[in-house]
Design a protein around this motif. Structure first.
Motif, PDB file in Angstrom:
ATOM      1  N   GLU A 131       0.832  -1.202   0.000  1.00 42.33           N
ATOM      2  CA  GLU A 131       0.000   0.000   0.000  1.00 42.33           C
ATOM      3  C   GLU A 131       0.865   1.249   0.000  1.00 42.33           C
ATOM      4  OE1 GLU A 131      -0.395  -2.576   1.988  1.00 42.33           O
ATOM      5  OE2 GLU A 131      -2.377  -3.361   1.439  1.00 42.33           O
ATOM      6  N   ALA A 132       1.912   1.269   0.824  1.00 43.02           N
ATOM      7  CA  ALA A 132       2.821   2.421   0.866  1.00 43.02           C
ATOM      8  C   ALA A 132       3.572   2.559  -0.450  1.00 43.02           C
ATOM      9  CB  ALA A 132       3.807   2.269   2.024  1.00 43.02           C
ATOM     10  N   LEU A 133       3.965   1.435  -1.047  1.00 39.86           N
ATOM     11  CA  LEU A 133       4.659   1.458  -2.330  1.00 39.86           C
ATOM     12  C   LEU A 133       3.787   2.106  -3.399  1.00 39.86           C
ATOM     13  CD1 LEU A 133       6.913   0.574  -4.296  1.00 39.86           C
ATOM     14  CD2 LEU A 133       5.759  -1.647  -4.454  1.00 39.86           C
ATOM     15  N   GLU A 134       2.537   1.682  -3.502  1.00 37.64           N
ATOM     16  CA  GLU A 134       1.636   2.231  -4.515  1.00 37.64           C
ATOM     17  C   GLU A 134       1.375   3.715  -4.277  1.00 37.64           C
ATOM     18  OE1 GLU A 134      -1.848  -0.241  -4.674  1.00 37.64           O
ATOM     19  OE2 GLU A 134      -0.621  -2.055  -4.632  1.00 37.64           O
ATOM     20  N   GLU A 135       1.208   4.095  -3.025  1.00 35.28           N
ATOM     21  CA  GLU A 135       0.956   5.500  -2.713  1.00 35.28           C
ATOM     22  C   GLU A 135       2.131   6.376  -3.128  1.00 35.28           C
ATOM     23  OE1 GLU A 135       0.337   8.382   1.216  1.00 35.28           O
ATOM     24  OE2 GLU A 135       0.236   6.201   1.423  1.00 35.28           O
ATOM     25  N   PRO A 149       1.497  -6.712  -8.717  1.00 38.55           N
ATOM     26  CA  PRO A 149       0.758  -5.756  -9.549  1.00 38.55           C
ATOM     27  C   PRO A 149      -0.482  -5.229  -8.850  1.00 38.55           C
ATOM     28  CG  PRO A 149       0.470  -8.003 -10.361  1.00 38.55           C
ATOM     29  CD  PRO A 149       1.531  -8.062  -9.309  1.00 38.55           C
ATOM     30  N   PRO A 150      -0.664  -3.916  -8.779  1.00 41.34           N
ATOM     31  CA  PRO A 150      -1.882  -3.364  -8.185  1.00 41.34           C
ATOM     32  C   PRO A 150      -3.114  -3.784  -8.982  1.00 41.34           C
ATOM     33  CG  PRO A 150      -0.186  -1.679  -8.434  1.00 41.34           C
ATOM     34  CD  PRO A 150       0.273  -2.872  -9.199  1.00 41.34           C
ATOM     35  N   ALA A 151      -4.231  -3.915  -8.290  1.00 40.11           N
ATOM     36  CA  ALA A 151      -5.449  -4.410  -8.934  1.00 40.11           C
ATOM     37  C   ALA A 151      -6.010  -3.438  -9.949  1.00 40.11           C
ATOM     38  CB  ALA A 151      -6.501  -4.725  -7.873  1.00 40.11           C
ATOM     39  N   ASP A 152      -5.850  -2.123  -9.722  1.00 45.12           N
ATOM     40  CA  ASP A 152      -6.512  -1.146 -10.582  1.00 45.12           C
ATOM     41  C   ASP A 152      -5.548  -0.058 -11.029  1.00 45.12           C
ATOM     42  OD1 ASP A 152      -6.167  -0.122  -8.086  1.00 45.12           O
ATOM     43  OD2 ASP A 152      -8.198   0.666  -7.848  1.00 45.12           O
ATOM     44  N   TRP A 153      -4.316  -0.429 -11.324  1.00 43.64           N
ATOM     45  CA  TRP A 153      -3.308   0.563 -11.695  1.00 43.64           C
ATOM     46  C   TRP A 153      -3.637   1.189 -13.044  1.00 43.64           C
ATOM     47  CZ3 TRP A 153      -0.076   3.051  -8.863  1.00 43.64           C
ATOM     48  CH2 TRP A 153       0.954   3.799  -9.462  1.00 43.64           C
ATOM     49  N   PRO A 154      -3.686   2.531 -13.145  1.00 46.37           N
ATOM     50  CA  PRO A 154      -4.096   3.164 -14.400  1.00 46.37           C
ATOM     51  C   PRO A 154      -2.968   3.356 -15.405  1.00 46.37           C
ATOM     52  CG  PRO A 154      -3.806   4.821 -12.699  1.00 46.37           C
ATOM     53  CD  PRO A 154      -3.578   3.494 -12.029  1.00 46.37           C
ATOM     54  N   GLY A 155      -1.712   3.231 -14.975  1.00 45.52           N
ATOM     55  CA  GLY A 155      -0.589   3.489 -15.865  1.00 45.52           C
ATOM     56  C   GLY A 155       0.025   2.222 -16.425  1.00 45.52           C
ATOM     57  N   PRO A 156       1.206   2.336 -17.034  1.00 45.05           N
ATOM     58  CA  PRO A 156       1.897   1.165 -17.588  1.00 45.05           C
ATOM     59  C   PRO A 156       2.184   0.122 -16.517  1.00 45.05           C
ATOM     60  CG  PRO A 156       2.903   3.206 -18.352  1.00 45.05           C
ATOM     61  CD  PRO A 156       1.944   3.598 -17.277  1.00 45.05           C
ATOM     62  N   LEU A 157       1.992  -1.145 -16.874  1.00 36.63           N
ATOM     63  CA  LEU A 157       2.245  -2.264 -15.967  1.00 36.63           C
ATOM     64  C   LEU A 157       2.802  -3.419 -16.776  1.00 36.63           C
ATOM     65  CD1 LEU A 157      -0.018  -3.469 -13.078  1.00 36.63           C
ATOM     66  CD2 LEU A 157       1.003  -5.110 -14.630  1.00 36.63           C
ATOM     67  N   VAL A 158       4.022  -3.866 -16.420  1.00 37.71           N
ATOM     68  CA  VAL A 158       4.711  -4.911 -17.185  1.00 37.71           C
ATOM     69  C   VAL A 158       4.972  -6.118 -16.285  1.00 37.71           C
ATOM     70  CG1 VAL A 158       6.746  -5.492 -18.543  1.00 37.71           C
ATOM     71  CG2 VAL A 158       5.834  -3.157 -18.606  1.00 37.71           C
ATOM     72  N   PRO A 262      -1.044 -27.674  -1.850  1.00 35.40           N
ATOM     73  CA  PRO A 262      -0.562 -27.114  -3.117  1.00 35.40           C
ATOM     74  C   PRO A 262       0.249 -25.841  -2.905  1.00 35.40           C
ATOM     75  CG  PRO A 262      -2.866 -26.577  -2.810  1.00 35.40           C
ATOM     76  CD  PRO A 262      -2.505 -27.491  -1.683  1.00 35.40           C
ATOM     77  N   PRO A 263       1.151 -25.505  -3.851  1.00 31.74           N
ATOM     78  CA  PRO A 263       2.106 -24.407  -3.644  1.00 31.74           C
ATOM     79  C   PRO A 263       1.452 -23.033  -3.695  1.00 31.74           C
ATOM     80  CG  PRO A 263       2.325 -25.309  -5.859  1.00 31.74           C
ATOM     81  CD  PRO A 263       1.379 -26.215  -5.125  1.00 31.74           C
ATOM     82  N   TRP A 264       2.138 -22.073  -3.064  1.00 31.50           N
ATOM     83  CA  TRP A 264       1.719 -20.679  -3.083  1.00 31.50           C
ATOM     84  C   TRP A 264       2.667 -19.872  -3.978  1.00 31.50           C
ATOM     85  CZ3 TRP A 264       2.003 -20.445   2.964  1.00 31.50           C
ATOM     86  CH2 TRP A 264       0.925 -21.156   3.508  1.00 31.50           C
ATOM     87  N   SER A 265       2.115 -18.927  -4.728  1.00 36.03           N
ATOM     88  CA  SER A 265       2.954 -18.018  -5.512  1.00 36.03           C
ATOM     89  C   SER A 265       2.173 -16.745  -5.784  1.00 36.03           C
ATOM     90  CB  SER A 265       3.393 -18.653  -6.834  1.00 36.03           C
ATOM     91  OG  SER A 265       2.290 -18.802  -7.708  1.00 36.03           O
ATOM     92  N   ARG A 266       2.881 -15.684  -6.177  1.00 35.30           N
ATOM     93  CA  ARG A 266       2.202 -14.455  -6.598  1.00 35.30           C
ATOM     94  C   ARG A 266       3.030 -13.787  -7.689  1.00 35.30           C
ATOM     95  NH1 ARG A 266       2.793 -10.038  -1.647  1.00 35.30           N
ATOM     96  NH2 ARG A 266       5.062  -9.933  -1.565  1.00 35.30           N
ATOM     97  N   PRO A 267       2.372 -13.083  -8.607  1.00 36.08           N
ATOM     98  CA  PRO A 267       3.086 -12.440  -9.705  1.00 36.08           C
ATOM     99  C   PRO A 267       3.792 -11.178  -9.254  1.00 36.08           C
ATOM    100  CG  PRO A 267       0.773 -11.898  -9.842  1.00 36.08           C
ATOM    101  CD  PRO A 267       0.913 -12.876  -8.703  1.00 36.08           C
ATOM    102  N   LEU A 268       4.778 -10.770 -10.026  1.00 37.53           N
ATOM    103  CA  LEU A 268       5.473  -9.505  -9.827  1.00 37.53           C
ATOM    104  C   LEU A 268       5.382  -8.682 -11.102  1.00 37.53           C
ATOM    105  CD1 LEU A 268       8.720 -10.705  -8.005  1.00 37.53           C
ATOM    106  CD2 LEU A 268       6.667  -9.692  -6.970  1.00 37.53           C
ATOM    107  N   ALA A 269       5.464  -7.382 -10.952  1.00 39.16           N
ATOM    108  CA  ALA A 269       5.367  -6.496 -12.108  1.00 39.16           C
ATOM    109  C   ALA A 269       6.155  -5.222 -11.860  1.00 39.16           C
ATOM    110  CB  ALA A 269       3.907  -6.151 -12.397  1.00 39.16           C
ATOM    111  N   PRO A 301      -2.175  -8.770 -16.300  1.00 40.86           N
ATOM    112  CA  PRO A 301      -2.405  -7.561 -15.516  1.00 40.86           C
ATOM    113  C   PRO A 301      -3.877  -7.386 -15.189  1.00 40.86           C
ATOM    114  CG  PRO A 301      -1.023  -7.102 -17.429  1.00 40.86           C
ATOM    115  CD  PRO A 301      -1.575  -8.488 -17.603  1.00 40.86           C
ATOM    116  N   VAL A 302      -4.165  -6.974 -13.968  1.00 45.06           N
ATOM    117  CA  VAL A 302      -5.535  -6.703 -13.544  1.00 45.06           C
ATOM    118  C   VAL A 302      -5.629  -5.220 -13.240  1.00 45.06           C
ATOM    119  CG1 VAL A 302      -7.326  -7.250 -11.860  1.00 45.06           C
ATOM    120  CG2 VAL A 302      -5.707  -9.008 -12.561  1.00 45.06           C
ATOM    121  N   ARG A 303      -6.446  -4.471 -13.997  1.00 45.90           N
ATOM    122  CA  ARG A 303      -6.431  -3.028 -13.829  1.00 45.90           C
ATOM    123  C   ARG A 303      -7.821  -2.423 -13.642  1.00 45.90           C
ATOM    124  NH1 ARG A 303      -2.180  -0.837 -18.380  1.00 45.90           N
ATOM    125  NH2 ARG A 303      -0.820  -2.637 -18.444  1.00 45.90           N
ATOM    126  N   THR A 304      -8.859  -3.214 -13.634  1.00 47.03           N
ATOM    127  CA  THR A 304     -10.189  -2.637 -13.690  1.00 47.03           C
ATOM    128  C   THR A 304     -11.012  -2.977 -12.471  1.00 47.03           C
ATOM    129  OG1 THR A 304     -10.884  -4.558 -14.976  1.00 47.03           O
ATOM    130  CG2 THR A 304     -10.245  -2.611 -16.206  1.00 47.03           C
TER     131      THR A 304
END
Length: 331
Positions: A131-135, A149-158, A262-269, A301-304
């Motif tokens: 949360e602090a990173l996104e802010e 990756p933020p759920a609703d980021w409006p800018g470029p996301l790779v 089952p394994p845990w993982s999360r994406p990075l962007a 990417p999830v942005r909406t």
């Protein structure tokens, strides 16, 4: 209204004194006062209240402050980006991330960057939570951010790959020889908890997944940083959850790592407020090339709006980057 006037205003606010601000800015106090009054005439009212011993913001000044900060930071970012894009000596690339990624992923990438781009310096901004990173990236503190990756980021996301979430135990633990473990097998074990733990359905992630497995985790100690939690687990205080890359970066071979079945993982962007060009684009390519690919679905990417709650707030997210479901974690 000029950028210089906003810089003067921010310096006075930070120093709470015209005298100290004038010294830092290398201008006379009358010249500084003149510029602040000119700024106030432009905005239509007083921004600062002059006191016998300093200054403080007026209500209009408090409203003006975050916009001035954003404008000055954006201008500095534009200068950095232009110099970095040209490979100019003294150019800088500002990168924001959370502590776990700074410890586990970025050191090797930074070393490779310095070898290939000696004229462009790197400045790292670390934050305790996503949360602090996104802010901060929204405020223009850095040129780009590295994190989930933020759920609703409006800018470029790779997308740049995924990180595995693992369990950490001492190298002489009875589970140390195994590759994986089911969470139910750990119902009687103590845990090292970290303040950076993700929140799912309004509950800390470990509380949520353990409840799905039929037990309540017994907390041995709580820490502020992931690397501290890993070291505590390596010493035998309790089991810790952590990104796999943090374990390598924090304690090396002093502990054993288990995956959950089952394994845990999360994406990075990588994400930014503006288009990734020049040095920012080159750094993103270098970072992506250094990361293993993750699950295909996790890299979308999830942005909406589906990533948000009905009240418009960002929904709690599972460590694999998806909105949580009753089915529990999956890779």
């Amino acid at each position: 209204m000029s950028l210089r006037q906003m810089e003067y205003f921010l310096t006075v606010v930070e120093e709470t004194s015209f005298t100290r601000a004038a010294e830092l800015l290398h201008v006379t106090q009358p010249a500084l006062s003149h510029q602040i009054k000119a700024l106030e005439r432009t905005v239509g009212g007083a921004l600062l209240e002059r006191l016998p011993r300093g200054v403080r913001l007026t209500p209009m000044g408090r409203a003006f402050l975050p916009h001035a900060e954003r404008s000055v930071r954006s201008a500095a970012q534009a200068r950095r980006a232009a110099r970095a894009a040209a490979g100019a000596e003294g150019g800088e690339l500002h990168i924001a991330t959370v502590h776990a990624i700074a410890v586990g992923i970025l050191p090797e990438v930074f070393a490779r960057w310095r070898a290939g781009h000696p004229g462009v310096g790197l400045v790292l901004h670390e934050y305790a939570t996503t949360e602090a990173l996104e802010e901060q990236i929204e405020r223009g503190t850095a040129d780009l951010a590295v994190g989930p990756p933020p759920a609703d980021w409006p800018g470029p996301l790779v997308p740049i790959g995924a990180e595995s979430i693992v369990l950490v135990v001492p190298f002489d633990d009875r589970l140390a020889g195994r590759a994986s473990v089911r969470l139910q097998e750990l119902a009687d074990r103590p845990w090292v908890r970290c303040a950076m733990e993700a929140v799912v359905h309004g509950r800390p992630f470990l509380d949520w997944v353990c409840a799905e497995a039929g037990f309540v985790p017994r907390t041995a100690v709580r820490t502020e940083h992931t690397s501290t939690a890993v070291r505590m687990a390596a010493a035998g205080v309790g089991i810790a959850t952590a990104p796999a890359h943090v374990v390598r970066g924090a304690v090396g071979e002093d502990c054993a790592v288990l995956t959950v079945d089952p394994p845990w993982s999360r994406p990075l962007a990588v994400f930014s407020r503006v288009e990734l060009t020049g040095a920012a684009a080159a750094f993103t390519e270098l970072l992506a090339a250094s990361r293993p690919p993750g699950p295909r679905a996790a890299l979308t990417p999830v942005r909406t709006a589906p990533g948000c709650r009905a009240d418009g707030r960002r929904a709690p997210r599972h460590p694999d980057g998806r909105a949580p479901t009753a089915a529990g974690p999956s890779g």
